[in-house]
Design a protein around this motif. Structure first.
Motif, PDB file in Angstrom:
ATOM      1  N   GLN A 264      -1.763   0.117  -7.751  1.00 54.01           N
ATOM      2  CA  GLN A 264      -0.257  -0.148  -7.707  1.00 54.01           C
ATOM      3  C   GLN A 264       0.453   1.295  -8.249  1.00 54.01           C
ATOM      4  OE1 GLN A 264       0.510  -3.269  -9.997  1.00 54.01           O
ATOM      5  NE2 GLN A 264      -0.444  -4.906  -8.825  1.00 54.01           N
TER       6      GLN A 264
ATOM      7  N   ARG B  59       3.755   1.364  -8.506  1.00 49.61           N
ATOM      8  CA  ARG B  59       5.032   0.656  -8.981  1.00 49.61           C
ATOM      9  C   ARG B  59       4.418  -0.653  -9.675  1.00 49.61           C
ATOM     10  NH1 ARG B  59       6.431   3.757  -4.928  1.00 49.61           N
ATOM     11  NH2 ARG B  59       5.927   2.181  -3.498  1.00 49.61           N
TER      12      ARG B  59
ATOM     13  N   LEU C 283       4.518  -3.925  -8.063  1.00 49.93           N
ATOM     14  CA  LEU C 283       3.597  -4.550  -6.638  1.00 49.93           C
ATOM     15  C   LEU C 283       2.543  -5.201  -7.324  1.00 49.93           C
ATOM     16  CD1 LEU C 283       2.883  -1.055  -4.701  1.00 49.93           C
ATOM     17  CD2 LEU C 283       4.218  -3.243  -3.981  1.00 49.93           C
TER      18      LEU C 283
ATOM     19  N   GLU D 220       5.872  -6.948   3.824  1.00 48.31           N
ATOM     20  CA  GLU D 220       6.619  -6.063   2.995  1.00 48.31           C
ATOM     21  C   GLU D 220       5.619  -5.431   1.994  1.00 48.31           C
ATOM     22  OE1 GLU D 220       9.706  -8.602   5.016  1.00 48.31           O
ATOM     23  OE2 GLU D 220       7.703  -9.079   3.826  1.00 48.31           O
ATOM     24  N   GLU D 221       5.048  -6.303   1.348  1.00 49.36           N
ATOM     25  CA  GLU D 221       3.912  -5.707   0.366  1.00 49.36           C
ATOM     26  C   GLU D 221       2.650  -4.879   1.304  1.00 49.36           C
ATOM     27  OE1 GLU D 221       4.610  -9.336  -2.614  1.00 49.36           O
ATOM     28  OE2 GLU D 221       3.051  -9.609  -0.945  1.00 49.36           O
TER      29      GLU D 221
ATOM     30  N   GLU E 173       4.282  -1.555   1.337  1.00 55.37           N
ATOM     31  CA  GLU E 173       4.217  -0.621   0.281  1.00 55.37           C
ATOM     32  C   GLU E 173       2.938  -0.166  -0.041  1.00 55.37           C
ATOM     33  OE1 GLU E 173       6.700   0.200  -1.862  1.00 55.37           O
ATOM     34  OE2 GLU E 173       8.293  -1.091  -1.412  1.00 55.37           O
ATOM     35  N   TYR E 174       1.870  -1.019   0.285  1.00 53.84           N
ATOM     36  CA  TYR E 174       0.294  -0.523   0.126  1.00 53.84           C
ATOM     37  C   TYR E 174       0.140   0.761   1.065  1.00 53.84           C
ATOM     38  CZ  TYR E 174      -1.313  -4.027  -3.305  1.00 53.84           C
ATOM     39  OH  TYR E 174      -1.542  -4.746  -4.332  1.00 53.84           O
TER      40      TYR E 174
ATOM     41  N   LEU F 129       2.287   2.704   2.258  1.00 55.43           N
ATOM     42  CA  LEU F 129       3.021   4.022   1.670  1.00 55.43           C
ATOM     43  C   LEU F 129       2.078   4.373   0.571  1.00 55.43           C
ATOM     44  CD1 LEU F 129       5.649   5.903   1.714  1.00 55.43           C
ATOM     45  CD2 LEU F 129       6.597   4.174   0.085  1.00 55.43           C
ATOM     46  N   ASP F 130       1.863   3.812  -0.166  1.00 50.25           N
ATOM     47  CA  ASP F 130       1.039   4.295  -1.415  1.00 50.25           C
ATOM     48  C   ASP F 130      -0.170   4.967  -1.233  1.00 50.25           C
ATOM     49  OD1 ASP F 130       3.076   3.370  -3.102  1.00 50.25           O
ATOM     50  OD2 ASP F 130       1.785   1.488  -3.797  1.00 50.25           O
TER      51      ASP F 130
END
Length: 314
Positions: free
Chosen positions: A16, A18, A21, A210-211, A214-215, A217-218
């Motif tokens: 994570q 952030r 997450l 949505e999660e 985020e993953y 993107l990371d």
């Protein structure tokens, strides 16, 4: 005596950038509220940690030495170490390489694999580990980076006997997709990553869309070389351990939690852990898959707190 410290290590699927997450978000606050100092770490190659290019930096001995140095910096002599997936693997190895620095151990979803004098490829241990060979191949880095959305949605596929999370489709067609889409056996994930078809339908997942975004993107920012390097250290780990006379201390209390529907938690090793770990408590979560922290968050909180303070069961 200082406040007991619980150190969490995050495996491949749980890095994570952030704190909001996934990872351990369901567990950190309840454990902290119970009076424990909780230190959540980005493992090497993930999030905001360093990302060495060479696989040797990711051997479990090297990672354990890094963790011991971190404890020195934090002026902590001993900790309760809690790990899931690769974090669990490192937690087991920390108990081998630095037994004086660990007070109690909690391993989730990863049983104990004792050091061996004979090297065996993961796929020789079980066909369920066929994906290790692809991850160990350097070609997998770019192929996976090119299809991160497909890779991660497959990785987070729901496998428990319960509804998936978020806005993944819950139709009968989606359920069929869940059964078909797999990355575990040899050749499956490579075929998925190199396919030129654009008809991939993501299976029901344990995280929301949505999660997932985020993953993606990371990992787009951090790349996949670090996470995949863990799978490129099998022989290095074998060579480091084979003549080191390592064993789990009989005085170390260990809690092992796993789901019975986790295909990567091989029953023979899950059940055989007791033959190598004397002071062992085992919690079997019937009908639960690999994502124990997400499928049974409250149960994990409860079992760990009871393990840390047995009087809380009374």
């Amino acid at each position: 005596m200082g406040t007991p410290t619980t150190s969490l290590t995050k495996g491949q699927e749980e890095q994570q950038r952030r704190e909001r997450l996934y990872g351990w978000k369901h567990q950190i606050t309840p454990w902290a509220n119970a009076g424990y100092r909780v230190i959540a770490l980005h493992m090497l190659g993930y999030g905001s940690s360093d990302k060495p290019a060479e696989p040797s930096a990711y051997s479990t001995k090297s990672l354990c030495d890094d963790l011991a140095q971190l404890l020195d910096r934090l002026e902590l002599q001993t900790v309760v170490l809690v790990g899931h997936d690769w974090g669990g693997m490192v937690a087991w190895r920390f108990a081998l390489w630095h037994p004086s620095r660990i007070y109690k151990l909690v391993a989730i979803s990863v049983p104990y694999f004792p050091p061996s004098q004979e090297y065996r490829k993961p796929s020789d241990i079980s066909p369920w580990f066929g994906y290790h060979e692809y991850f160990a191949d350097l070609v997998s880095t770019k192929e996976i980076e090119n299809r991160l959305d497909v890779f991660l949605s497959t990785l987070f596929k729901a496998s428990s006997r319960r509804p998936a999370t978020g806005d993944s489709p819950q139709s009968s067609q989606a359920e069929e997709t869940r059964k078909k889409v797999s990355i575990l056996f040899k050749g499956q994930i490579q075929a998925l990553m190199t396919s030129e078809e654009n008809t991939f339908e993501p299976p029901p997942m344990v995280i929301s869309q949505e999660e997932l975004a985020e993953y993606v993107l990371d990992f787009t920012k951090g790349g996949m070389n670090g996470p995949l390097s863990y799978y490129r250290t099998d022989r290095i780990r074998h060579e480091e351990e084979k003549d080191a006379s390592l064993s789990i201390s009989t005085n170390l209390p260990v809690l092992f939690i796993y789901g019975t529907r986790d295909p990567t938690c091989i029953p023979a090793y899950a059940e055989g852990t007791a033959s190598h770990v004397e002071n062992l408590t085992v919690v079997r979560l019937e009908g639960i898959g690999h994502w124990v922290l997400l499928d049974e968050p409250d149960r994990v909180v409860k079992e760990v707190l009871a393990f840390l303070n047995p009087q809380s069961r009374l």
